[in-house]
Write a protein that holds these residues in place. Structure first.
Motif, PDB file in Angstrom:
ATOM      1  N   VAL A  97      46.851  20.552 -32.501  1.00 56.88           N
ATOM      2  CA  VAL A  97      45.783  19.670 -32.008  1.00 56.88           C
ATOM      3  C   VAL A  97      44.430  20.362 -32.160  1.00 56.88           C
ATOM      4  CG1 VAL A  97      44.833  18.595 -29.947  1.00 56.88           C
ATOM      5  CG2 VAL A  97      47.261  18.390 -30.449  1.00 56.88           C
ATOM      6  N   VAL A  99      43.520  22.684 -34.337  1.00 55.09           N
ATOM      7  CA  VAL A  99      43.124  22.705 -35.746  1.00 55.09           C
ATOM      8  C   VAL A  99      42.705  21.309 -36.197  1.00 55.09           C
ATOM      9  CG1 VAL A  99      43.984  23.002 -38.077  1.00 55.09           C
ATOM     10  CG2 VAL A  99      44.504  24.705 -36.366  1.00 55.09           C
ATOM     11  N   THR A 100      43.467  20.288 -35.764  1.00 54.70           N
ATOM     12  CA  THR A 100      43.142  18.912 -36.158  1.00 54.70           C
ATOM     13  C   THR A 100      41.738  18.527 -35.700  1.00 54.70           C
ATOM     14  OG1 THR A 100      45.475  18.368 -35.980  1.00 54.70           O
ATOM     15  CG2 THR A 100      43.941  16.548 -36.019  1.00 54.70           C
ATOM     16  N   GLN A 102      39.227  20.566 -35.151  1.00 54.58           N
ATOM     17  CA  GLN A 102      38.261  21.279 -35.996  1.00 54.58           C
ATOM     18  C   GLN A 102      38.097  20.583 -37.341  1.00 54.58           C
ATOM     19  OE1 GLN A 102      36.385  23.958 -35.824  1.00 54.58           O
ATOM     20  NE2 GLN A 102      36.995  25.026 -33.964  1.00 54.58           N
ATOM     21  N   VAL A 103      39.243  20.135 -37.900  1.00 52.34           N
ATOM     22  CA  VAL A 103      39.203  19.543 -39.239  1.00 52.34           C
ATOM     23  C   VAL A 103      38.359  18.280 -39.253  1.00 52.34           C
ATOM     24  CG1 VAL A 103      40.612  18.314 -40.935  1.00 52.34           C
ATOM     25  CG2 VAL A 103      41.374  20.508 -40.059  1.00 52.34           C
ATOM     26  N   TRP A 104      38.511  17.431 -38.231  1.00 51.00           N
ATOM     27  CA  TRP A 104      37.827  16.140 -38.258  1.00 51.00           C
ATOM     28  C   TRP A 104      36.446  16.189 -37.639  1.00 51.00           C
ATOM     29  CZ3 TRP A 104      39.793  13.055 -41.655  1.00 51.00           C
ATOM     30  CH2 TRP A 104      41.168  13.067 -41.905  1.00 51.00           C
ATOM     31  N   SER A 105      36.069  17.294 -37.007  1.00 53.41           N
ATOM     32  CA  SER A 105      34.722  17.346 -36.444  1.00 53.41           C
ATOM     33  C   SER A 105      33.723  17.431 -37.590  1.00 53.41           C
ATOM     34  CB  SER A 105      34.577  18.549 -35.515  1.00 53.41           C
ATOM     35  OG  SER A 105      34.348  19.712 -36.268  1.00 53.41           O
ATOM     36  N   PRO A 106      32.597  16.710 -37.477  1.00 58.08           N
ATOM     37  CA  PRO A 106      31.658  16.643 -38.601  1.00 58.08           C
ATOM     38  C   PRO A 106      31.118  18.023 -38.996  1.00 58.08           C
ATOM     39  CG  PRO A 106      30.808  15.536 -36.639  1.00 58.08           C
ATOM     40  CD  PRO A 106      32.219  15.875 -36.352  1.00 58.08           C
ATOM     41  N   ARG A 107      30.889  18.893 -37.998  1.00 56.39           N
ATOM     42  CA  ARG A 107      30.472  20.254 -38.326  1.00 56.39           C
ATOM     43  C   ARG A 107      31.444  21.214 -37.671  1.00 56.39           C
ATOM     44  NH1 ARG A 107      25.760  21.295 -40.333  1.00 56.39           N
ATOM     45  NH2 ARG A 107      25.648  23.302 -39.280  1.00 56.39           N
ATOM     46  N   PRO A 108      32.480  21.666 -38.423  1.00 52.88           N
ATOM     47  CA  PRO A 108      33.475  22.560 -37.821  1.00 52.88           C
ATOM     48  C   PRO A 108      32.807  23.819 -37.270  1.00 52.88           C
ATOM     49  CG  PRO A 108      34.134  21.872 -40.024  1.00 52.88           C
ATOM     50  CD  PRO A 108      32.739  21.392 -39.827  1.00 52.88           C
ATOM     51  N   ASN A 109      33.154  24.153 -36.043  1.00 54.80           N
ATOM     52  CA  ASN A 109      32.545  25.312 -35.403  1.00 54.80           C
ATOM     53  C   ASN A 109      33.436  26.535 -35.647  1.00 54.80           C
ATOM     54  OD1 ASN A 109      31.044  26.971 -33.778  1.00 54.80           O
ATOM     55  ND2 ASN A 109      32.144  26.351 -31.919  1.00 54.80           N
ATOM     56  N   LEU A 110      33.286  27.115 -36.844  1.00 51.82           N
ATOM     57  CA  LEU A 110      34.128  28.241 -37.217  1.00 51.82           C
ATOM     58  C   LEU A 110      33.322  29.527 -37.186  1.00 51.82           C
ATOM     59  CD1 LEU A 110      35.874  26.654 -40.314  1.00 51.82           C
ATOM     60  CD2 LEU A 110      36.827  26.953 -38.060  1.00 51.82           C
ATOM     61  N   ASP A 111      33.867  30.542 -36.543  1.00 50.34           N
ATOM     62  CA  ASP A 111      33.220  31.849 -36.544  1.00 50.34           C
ATOM     63  C   ASP A 111      34.314  32.913 -36.619  1.00 50.34           C
ATOM     64  OD1 ASP A 111      31.525  33.926 -36.378  1.00 50.34           O
ATOM     65  OD2 ASP A 111      31.049  33.681 -34.253  1.00 50.34           O
TER      66      ASP A 111
ATOM     67  N   PHE C  18      49.023  14.960 -38.311  1.00 49.80           N
ATOM     68  CA  PHE C  18      48.918  16.407 -38.471  1.00 49.80           C
ATOM     69  C   PHE C  18      48.923  16.820 -39.940  1.00 49.80           C
ATOM     70  CE2 PHE C  18      50.692  17.373 -34.020  1.00 49.80           C
ATOM     71  CZ  PHE C  18      49.401  17.418 -33.522  1.00 49.80           C
ATOM     72  N   SER C  21      45.723  15.893 -41.633  1.00 48.33           N
ATOM     73  CA  SER C  21      44.654  16.791 -41.176  1.00 48.33           C
ATOM     74  C   SER C  21      44.769  18.141 -41.857  1.00 48.33           C
ATOM     75  CB  SER C  21      44.746  16.995 -39.671  1.00 48.33           C
ATOM     76  OG  SER C  21      44.769  15.765 -39.023  1.00 48.33           O
ATOM     77  N   GLY C  25      41.912  19.813 -44.015  1.00 48.26           N
ATOM     78  CA  GLY C  25      41.431  21.153 -43.685  1.00 48.26           C
ATOM     79  C   GLY C  25      41.531  22.080 -44.874  1.00 48.26           C
ATOM     80  N   ARG C  28      38.500  21.216 -46.734  1.00 52.29           N
ATOM     81  CA  ARG C  28      37.192  21.330 -46.091  1.00 52.29           C
ATOM     82  C   ARG C  28      36.835  22.731 -45.655  1.00 52.29           C
ATOM     83  NH1 ARG C  28      35.225  17.859 -41.254  1.00 52.29           N
ATOM     84  NH2 ARG C  28      33.274  18.880 -41.763  1.00 52.29           N
ATOM     85  N   PHE C  29      37.834  23.531 -45.224  1.00 58.37           N
ATOM     86  CA  PHE C  29      37.519  24.822 -44.615  1.00 58.37           C
ATOM     87  C   PHE C  29      36.959  25.791 -45.654  1.00 58.37           C
ATOM     88  CE2 PHE C  29      40.156  24.825 -40.447  1.00 58.37           C
ATOM     89  CZ  PHE C  29      39.361  23.795 -39.994  1.00 58.37           C
ATOM     90  N   THR C  42      49.670  23.083 -38.996  1.00 60.74           N
ATOM     91  CA  THR C  42      49.918  21.641 -39.085  1.00 60.74           C
ATOM     92  C   THR C  42      51.156  21.347 -39.919  1.00 60.74           C
ATOM     93  OG1 THR C  42      48.401  21.552 -40.935  1.00 60.74           O
ATOM     94  CG2 THR C  42      47.528  20.984 -38.782  1.00 60.74           C
ATOM     95  N   TRP C  97      35.469  35.190 -44.782  1.00 64.36           N
ATOM     96  CA  TRP C  97      34.238  34.412 -44.649  1.00 64.36           C
ATOM     97  C   TRP C  97      33.672  34.587 -43.253  1.00 64.36           C
ATOM     98  CZ3 TRP C  97      33.086  30.253 -41.381  1.00 64.36           C
ATOM     99  CH2 TRP C  97      31.962  29.503 -41.709  1.00 64.36           C
ATOM    100  N   LYS C  99      30.472  33.407 -40.410  1.00 63.57           N
ATOM    101  CA  LYS C  99      29.600  32.272 -40.111  1.00 63.57           C
ATOM    102  C   LYS C  99      28.270  32.427 -40.852  1.00 63.57           C
ATOM    103  CE  LYS C  99      28.535  29.340 -36.253  1.00 63.57           C
ATOM    104  NZ  LYS C  99      28.803  29.114 -34.863  1.00 63.57           N
TER     105      LYS C  99
END
Lengths: 179, 86, 104
Positions: A97, A99-100, A102-111, C18, C21, C25, C28-29, C42, C97, C99
């Motif tokens: 859930v 990851v899902t 993050q995937v669908w959020s318009p700006r993934p908040n990845l750090d 899942f 997604s 991902g 997109r990632f 997933t 990678w 930020k």
């Protein structure tokens, strides 16, 4: 890019051969036979002969590959397994859930961060279980392991802090009946 | 319902293929192909249900095995060639 | 059994969500390690849910056993393959990678 290579992990499945191999075969052969009977569903001489041949072949291959088992699973471990697996299933779902979202959020908040988490004093098998649990819990992924540390890649620093709290480690200890 | 699931699995496989073609680098490709393989297993299992052919599930088991072994073999191969080159 | 039908449909829908997604991902990632996060988890969760959903609809025990074997296999090999891939990539020095960096 050069970085020091960590020592290869000791997994409990060692390459020594000898008694360990015998032990492995003693555990694996009945399992393989059961697998064969389950899938074939026929008990007539021809099929059983084929089954025996393939079980023997698999054991010979395992011996040739030098696979062996340090110690077989104990009854206590088998009894404690369901509880750990239930916890793991819950973690996998939470993780999926996360990851899902993050995937669908318009700006993934990845750090992403890479960090080492201590795993000192764990038995080899437990360390492997711990590393796999890290991979399956939300936001973290085990990259490499040596005797004292597990290198972890996390989607954000919260994931590493979570490991530092020892929430995952507690479950692994519980599986090993140690607190 | 089942048809929708199958369509979604097909879309997933196409997206994985796109990543396999885009790369970059061999690890992204291996990752995408591994995913493609597990989706194939799912596709075979679901189509077995849809067409009422439970023997498809045996093919699914076989494919799951082959997929895992293939990923291990590819990883091993790339590492062998690398240590030879280095 | 209408209840089983509904439960099975819910499981199938969640599993499908899942896996789609995971694929999105994967596209997109920004780098290899974040992508392996997206697919590894997933994949296991989606495959498990879809196979369980099918399991609720099977009528013969042969098909059920086969579905369970596939499920067991995917669940055991999935994380293993994920870890091996990540480990190999790390050893080969695939960069991580951070930020703000451009995606690759």
């Amino acid at each position: 890019m050069t970085r020091p290579r960590l020592a290869p992990p000791d997994t409990g499945v060692t390459r020594s051969g000898g008694t360990g191999t015998i032990r492995l075969i003693r555990w694996a052969a009945p399992l393989l036979a059961a697998f064969w009977l389950l899938l074939s569903g026929h008990i007539d001489p021809l099929f059983v002969t084929f089954g025996v041949i393939s079980v023997v072949l698999a054991c010979v291959l395992a011996h040739r590959a030098g696979l062996s088992l340090e110690k077989g699973p104990t009854l206590g471990l088998v009894l404690r397994l369901p509880r750990y697996l239930l916890w793991l299933v819950k973690e996998v779902l939470v993780s999926a859930v996360t990851v899902t979202r993050q995937v669908w959020s318009p700006r993934p908040n990845l750090d992403p961060v890479v960090a080492c988490t201590p795993s000192r004093g764990l038995s080899p098998l437990t360390q492997v279980v711990y590393a796999n649990s890290i991979t399956l819990t939300p936001g973290t992924l085990s990259l490499d392991l040596d005797d004292e540390h597990i290198e972890v890649h996390a989607l954000d620093s919260a994931g590493v802090e979570d490991l530092g709290d020892g929430r995952v480690l507690r479950q692994v200890h519980r599986l090993e009946a140690r607190r | 319902m089942i048809v929708a699931v199958m369509a979604a699995i097909l879309v997933t496989m196409l997206l994985a293929l796109a990543r396999a073609f885009l790369g970059p680098g061999r690890y992204n490709r291996i990752l995408a192909i591994n995913m493609f393989g597990t989706k194939t297993v799912l596709f075979v299992a679901v189509s077995g249900y849809l067409f009422g052919r439970p023997e498809f599930l045996d093919i699914g088991i076989l494919y799951a095995l082959v997929n895992f072994v293939a990923v291990i073999a590819v990883l091993r191969l790339t590492h062998e060639t690398e240590s030879d080159a280095a | 059994m209408i209840l089983l039908e509904i439960l099975s449909a819910v499981l199938l829908a969640a599993g499908t969500l899942f896996i789609v997604s995971g694929a999105v991902g994967l596209l997109r990632f920004p780098d290899f390690y974040t992508r392996i996060h997206a697919t590894g988890i997933t994949d296991s969760a989606g495959a498990g849910l879809i196979l369980l959903g099918l399991l609720l609809r099977t009528t013969t025990w042969e098909a059920g056993v086969r579905l369970l074997i596939i499920l067991l296999f995917l669940v055991v090999t999935g994380p293993t393959a994920t870890h091996l891939l990540a480990h190999a990539a790390r050893r080969d020095g695939v960069p991580v990678w951070r930020k703000g960096h451009p995606r690759r």
